[in-house]
Enzyme design. Structure first.
Site, PDB file in Angstrom:
ATOM      1  N   GLU A 125       0.844  -1.197   0.000  1.00  0.00           N
ATOM      2  CA  GLU A 125       0.000   0.000   0.000  1.00  0.00           C
ATOM      3  C   GLU A 125       0.875   1.241   0.000  1.00  0.00           C
ATOM      4  O   GLU A 125       2.042   1.190   0.445  1.00  0.00           O
ATOM      5  CB  GLU A 125      -0.922   0.004   1.231  1.00  0.00           C
ATOM      6  N   HIS A 245      -9.472  11.641   2.197  1.00  0.00           N
ATOM      7  CA  HIS A 245      -9.152  10.608   1.210  1.00  0.00           C
ATOM      8  C   HIS A 245      -9.394  11.202  -0.167  1.00  0.00           C
ATOM      9  O   HIS A 245     -10.457  11.787  -0.415  1.00  0.00           O
ATOM     10  CB  HIS A 245     -10.024   9.365   1.423  1.00  0.00           C
ATOM     11  N   ARG A 291      -1.029  10.959   0.200  1.00  0.00           N
ATOM     12  CA  ARG A 291      -2.494  11.107   0.193  1.00  0.00           C
ATOM     13  C   ARG A 291      -2.918  12.576   0.261  1.00  0.00           C
ATOM     14  O   ARG A 291      -3.840  12.988  -0.447  1.00  0.00           O
ATOM     15  CB  ARG A 291      -3.036  10.339   1.404  1.00  0.00           C
ATOM     16  N   HIS A 349     -11.854  11.522   6.085  1.00  0.00           N
ATOM     17  CA  HIS A 349     -11.710  10.071   6.150  1.00  0.00           C
ATOM     18  C   HIS A 349     -11.207   9.596   7.505  1.00  0.00           C
ATOM     19  O   HIS A 349     -11.674   8.600   8.040  1.00  0.00           O
ATOM     20  CB  HIS A 349     -10.732   9.658   5.051  1.00  0.00           C
ATOM     21  N   ARG A 384      -1.742  10.050   8.794  1.00  0.00           N
ATOM     22  CA  ARG A 384      -1.720   8.612   9.104  1.00  0.00           C
ATOM     23  C   ARG A 384      -1.203   7.816   7.913  1.00  0.00           C
ATOM     24  O   ARG A 384      -1.605   8.047   6.771  1.00  0.00           O
ATOM     25  CB  ARG A 384      -3.143   8.173   9.443  1.00  0.00           C
TER      26      ARG A 384
HETATM   27  C1  LIG Z   1     -14.339   3.545   4.258  1.00  0.00           C
HETATM   28  C2  LIG Z   1     -13.181   3.390   5.211  1.00  0.00           C
HETATM   29  C3  LIG Z   1     -12.124   2.542   4.892  1.00  0.00           C
HETATM   30  C4  LIG Z   1     -11.053   2.391   5.785  1.00  0.00           C
HETATM   31  N1  LIG Z   1     -10.048   1.497   5.506  1.00  0.00           N
HETATM   32  C5  LIG Z   1      -9.076   1.268   6.434  1.00  0.00           C
HETATM   33  C6  LIG Z   1      -8.113   0.238   6.255  1.00  0.00           C
HETATM   34  O1  LIG Z   1      -8.134  -0.483   5.273  1.00  0.00           O
HETATM   35  N2  LIG Z   1      -7.165   0.068   7.209  1.00  0.00           N
HETATM   36  C7  LIG Z   1      -7.103   0.843   8.331  1.00  0.00           C
HETATM   37  O2  LIG Z   1      -6.212   0.644   9.167  1.00  0.00           O
HETATM   38  N3  LIG Z   1      -8.033   1.802   8.537  1.00  0.00           N
HETATM   39  C8  LIG Z   1      -9.007   2.027   7.645  1.00  0.00           C
HETATM   40  N4  LIG Z   1      -9.957   2.980   7.871  1.00  0.00           N
HETATM   41  C9  LIG Z   1      -9.951   3.681   9.168  1.00  0.00           C
HETATM   42  C10 LIG Z   1     -10.445   2.698  10.229  1.00  0.00           C
HETATM   43  O3  LIG Z   1     -11.517   1.948   9.713  1.00  0.00           O
HETATM   44  C11 LIG Z   1     -10.899   3.424  11.494  1.00  0.00           C
HETATM   45  O4  LIG Z   1      -9.963   4.372  11.891  1.00  0.00           O
HETATM   46  C12 LIG Z   1     -11.074   2.403  12.623  1.00  0.00           C
HETATM   47  O5  LIG Z   1     -11.934   1.379  12.199  1.00  0.00           O
HETATM   48  C13 LIG Z   1     -11.632   3.089  13.854  1.00  0.00           C
HETATM   49  O6  LIG Z   1     -12.045   2.094  14.765  1.00  0.00           O
HETATM   50  P1  LIG Z   1     -12.779   2.553  16.086  1.00  0.00           P
HETATM   51  O7  LIG Z   1     -13.147   1.324  16.817  1.00  0.00           O
HETATM   52  O8  LIG Z   1     -11.959   3.575  16.769  1.00  0.00           O
HETATM   53  O9  LIG Z   1     -14.076   3.335  15.558  1.00  0.00           O
HETATM   54  P2  LIG Z   1     -15.375   2.764  14.811  1.00  0.00           P
HETATM   55  O10 LIG Z   1     -15.094   1.484  14.147  1.00  0.00           O
HETATM   56  O11 LIG Z   1     -15.921   3.866  13.984  1.00  0.00           O
HETATM   57  O12 LIG Z   1     -16.368   2.482  16.011  1.00  0.00           O
HETATM   58  C14 LIG Z   1     -16.909   3.536  16.789  1.00  0.00           C
HETATM   59  C15 LIG Z   1     -18.069   3.005  17.573  1.00  0.00           C
HETATM   60  O13 LIG Z   1     -18.544   4.003  18.479  1.00  0.00           O
HETATM   61  C16 LIG Z   1     -19.962   4.103  18.364  1.00  0.00           C
HETATM   62  N5  LIG Z   1     -20.334   5.450  18.843  1.00  0.00           N
HETATM   63  C17 LIG Z   1     -20.010   6.645  18.300  1.00  0.00           C
HETATM   64  N6  LIG Z   1     -20.501   7.645  19.083  1.00  0.00           N
HETATM   65  C18 LIG Z   1     -21.133   7.054  20.125  1.00  0.00           C
HETATM   66  C19 LIG Z   1     -21.830   7.534  21.261  1.00  0.00           C
HETATM   67  N7  LIG Z   1     -21.996   8.856  21.527  1.00  0.00           N
HETATM   68  N8  LIG Z   1     -22.359   6.634  22.141  1.00  0.00           N
HETATM   69  C20 LIG Z   1     -22.240   5.296  21.920  1.00  0.00           C
HETATM   70  N9  LIG Z   1     -21.575   4.785  20.856  1.00  0.00           N
HETATM   71  C21 LIG Z   1     -21.031   5.656  19.985  1.00  0.00           C
HETATM   72  C22 LIG Z   1     -20.233   3.783  16.915  1.00  0.00           C
HETATM   73  O14 LIG Z   1     -21.569   3.440  16.664  1.00  0.00           O
HETATM   74  C23 LIG Z   1     -19.265   2.613  16.738  1.00  0.00           C
HETATM   75  O15 LIG Z   1     -19.831   1.448  17.280  1.00  0.00           O
HETATM   76  C24 LIG Z   1     -11.032   3.143   6.988  1.00  0.00           C
HETATM   77  C25 LIG Z   1     -12.090   3.999   7.300  1.00  0.00           C
HETATM   78  C26 LIG Z   1     -13.171   4.125   6.427  1.00  0.00           C
HETATM   79  C27 LIG Z   1     -14.298   5.042   6.803  1.00  0.00           C
END
Ligand SMILES: Cc1cc2nc3c(=O)[nH]c(=O)nc-3n(C[C@H](O)[C@H](O)[C@H](O)COP(=O)(O)OP(=O)(O)OC[C@H]3O[C@@H](n4cnc5c(N)ncnc54)[C@H](O)[C@@H]3O)c2cc1C
Length: 544
Positions: A125, A245, A291, A349, A384
């Site tokens: 990547e 992105h 990026r 993103h 990032r």
């Molecule tokens: C389309 C896309 C593609 C990506 N591809 C990659 C990749 O290939 N590799 C990589 O490393 N990263 C990638 N990323 C980034 C990565 O997916 C995220 O940074 C990572 O998944 C974040 O994980 P998290 O658990 O912190 O947040 P999330 O997975 O977003 O989870 C957050 C959680 O908190 C909950 N929540 C939010 N606010 C509240 C609230 N007030 N009360 C209760 N619950 C709440 C949500 O509903 C969710 O359950 C991508 C992101 C996107 C959008």
């Protein structure tokens, strides 16, 4: 201000109550699993297994597992991408723990792609100098990882999931976390509010992309965690750094589907409406340049009216099989990417900024931890490196769990403290205010900013705050937007994902992270509004 001046949370338990994790994405679920058998409550605003960026990750997890690769080399790439602001110890520690965390994921049942001999396949990547991305079946890594973890959580008796509740505010006693206020989000005007007693709260609420009009993030990524922590007095770090992105599919869908970078790695090129490959004149690596550089060029083509398109025709008939998610999104919009270019635009993103945490994931408030995208560990600096965020979520999720389990071995499931009065349903007017905020952030505090646009954005945020009272979700969006715009105004240089057209160069003197409390951000806003207020004589002329 340096990192060492911050006082991080003391882990000593003072209040009764359980461990509450807010967020059921990768960071939240991994922390909960790592805490087992310690009882924990996981709160999710969306239905369990929905509403998380983690589900949508297309590329995968970065880990230095290939022969000839090393955690040091992975950390070096991370540091280079972060444009001078990465905390090098944090980046190295994260890269070193990658192998163990990948083994955990395999144990939880994640079906990472393997070669014919059964070894993990590693993909390439942008900005990684080695092959180190663990994929699952083309572009479906996020969905597969989350399916395995969701199943593991369902099997784990010590984890209670409370779905359909949004965290609203921390309850503090003597400056320490004592509980968490939640609001039910069933859409009815009689939604129930509850308060959970908690001796440890982990915020894992993900990103803040929804603060911008064009984003790849799910609707739940509204910056709630940052706003909740900031209101309680936590320090927020690097808020100005939002990664855009370059190639979100621009078909009017909200959130915008993503055309993964891997397409460009496989030969897709960027063209404008006149068919010109505009990246060739800008960067030696053309479409595979950094990026942020590519995002700015796409932004200029879109705002100039020429338009920007990702031409994937060179990938030929293999595209649907290798990129099923992208192919499906295009087909849904009536585009056949094997025959015609895909319209693209830059989209918010990933947020490098967030709640300042130390190496254990402790925030600056006693009893409050954060991990995943909502945290700012220092691993990403100003930009990032691709596929490092899923890795960060599991590395720091495990560290948070280890830190909490070290003292809270007898913690109980979070008991209910009290019922609070119902909140009003979201009014139509506030939804309009939300759209105004998102458009303003996109145009005034987005890919390209300057002092004037940021001050204007802060003015709009101030006006909307008057209208937002009674809508806690909008209040949170506005608070996080204010922190982002104020930090962007304060950083008078361009670095990584933060580009100021009035300060287009990086400044050596400013090569350090930024740290802001909410009251410091408000002081920046007051000063900006004051200094941009028209002089009395001019003001009189305006009213004449
Ligand atoms: C389309 C896309 C593609 C990506 N591809 C990659 C990749 O290939 N590799 C990589 O490393 N990263 C990638 N990323 C980034 C990565 O997916 C995220 O940074 C990572 O998944 C974040 O994980 P998290 O658990 O912190 O947040 P999330 O997975 O977003 O989870 C957050 C959680 O908190 C909950 N929540 C939010 N606010 C509240 C609230 N007030 N009360 C209760 N619950 C709440 C949500 O509903 C969710 O359950 C991508 C992101 C996107 C959008």
């Amino acid at each position: 201000m340096t990192r060492f001046e911050h006082k991080f949370a003391s882990p000593l338990p003072v209040q009764a109550g359980g461990v509450v994790i807010v967020g059921a994405g990768l960071a939240g679920l991994f922390t909960a699993l790592k805490l087992a058998p310690l009882p924990v409550t996981v709160v999710s605003v969306a239905r369990f297994g929905e509403g998380a960026s983690s589900l949508w990750a297309q590329a995968g997890v970065a880990a230095a597992l290939a022969e000839g690769d090393s955690p040091e080399a992975h950390a070096a790439d991370t540091i280079l991408a972060g444009a001078g602001l990465v905390d090098e110890n944090i980046a190295l520690g994260m890269a070193r723990e990658a192998r163990e965390r990948v083994e955990d994921l395999l144990r939880y049942g994640v079906p990472f792609d393997k070669d014919l001999e059964g070894h993990l396949s590693l993909g390439h990547e942008a900005a990684h100098r080695r092959r180190r991305i663990l994929h699952v079946k083309g572009d479906t890594a996020g969905r597969a990882i989350m399916a395995a973890l969701t199943e593991a959580v369902r099997r784990t008796k010590s984890i209670t999931v409370l779905e359909g509740y949004a965290a609203r505010d921390l309850v503090l006693r003597d400056g320490r976390v004592a509980g968490l206020e939640l609001a039910q989000v069933d859409g009815s005007p009689f939604a129930r509010n509850v308060t959970l007693a908690a001796r440890a709260v982990v915020l894992a609420t993900g990103g803040a992309g929804q603060i911008f009009a064009i984003t790849t993030n799910p609707r739940e990524a509204r910056g709630d965690g940052i706003a909740i922590a900031a209101r309680a007095g936590a320090v927020i770090a690097d808020a100005e750094f939002v990664q855009f992105h370059p190639t979100a599919i621009n078909i009017g869908r909200d959130p915008a589907p993503l055309a993964t970078e891997a397409l460009r790695g496989e030969g897709a090129v960027l063209i404008n409406g006149r068919g010109e490959r505009f990246m060739r004149a800008i960067h030696a690596d053309a479409e595979l340049g950094p990026r942020d550089v590519v995002a700015r060029c796409v932004y200029r083509e879109v705002t100039s009216g020429r338009g920007a398109f990702l031409d994937c025709r060179a990938l030929g008939p293999t595209l649907p099989a290798h990129f099923p998610t992208v192919f499906a999104a295009c087909r849904e919009a009536g585009i056949d990417p094997t025959r015609e270019p895909i319209p693209v635009a830059p989209a918010a993103h990933y947020h490098m900024g967030g709640i300042l945490t130390d190496a254990q994931g402790r925030s600056t408030i006693d009893g409050l931890w954060a991990c995943g995208e909502v945290a700012s560990t220092g691993a990403h600096g100003a930009n990032r490196l691709a596929s490092n965020s899923l890795l960060e979520a599991v590395v720091f999720g495990a560290r948070v769990a280890h830190d909490i389990a070290g003292y809270a071995s007898h913690a109980a499931t979070a008991p209910l403290m009290a019922d609070a009065p119902a909140i009003a349903a979201v009014s139509r007017r506030n939804e309009e205010a939300e759209q105004t905020l998102r458009r303003t952030m996109q145009s005034h505090a987005g890919v390209i900013r300057d002092a004037g646009s940021l001050t204007e954005a802060l003015g709009v945020i101030g006006t909307l705050e008057q209208e937002a009272k009674g809508d806690p979700r909008l209040v949170n969006m506005l608070t996080t937007a204010k922190l982002i715009a104020a930090a962007a105004l304060a950083r008078k240089e361009s670095r990584g994902a933060h580009f100021r057209s009035d300060y287009p160069q990086a400044s050596e003197a400013l090569a350090h992270r930024s740290f802001l409390t909410l009251s410091q951000a408000e002081a920046i806003v007051r000063e900006a509004v004051q200094s941009h207020r028209p002089a009395p004589r001019r003001r009189a002329a305006l009213h004449a």
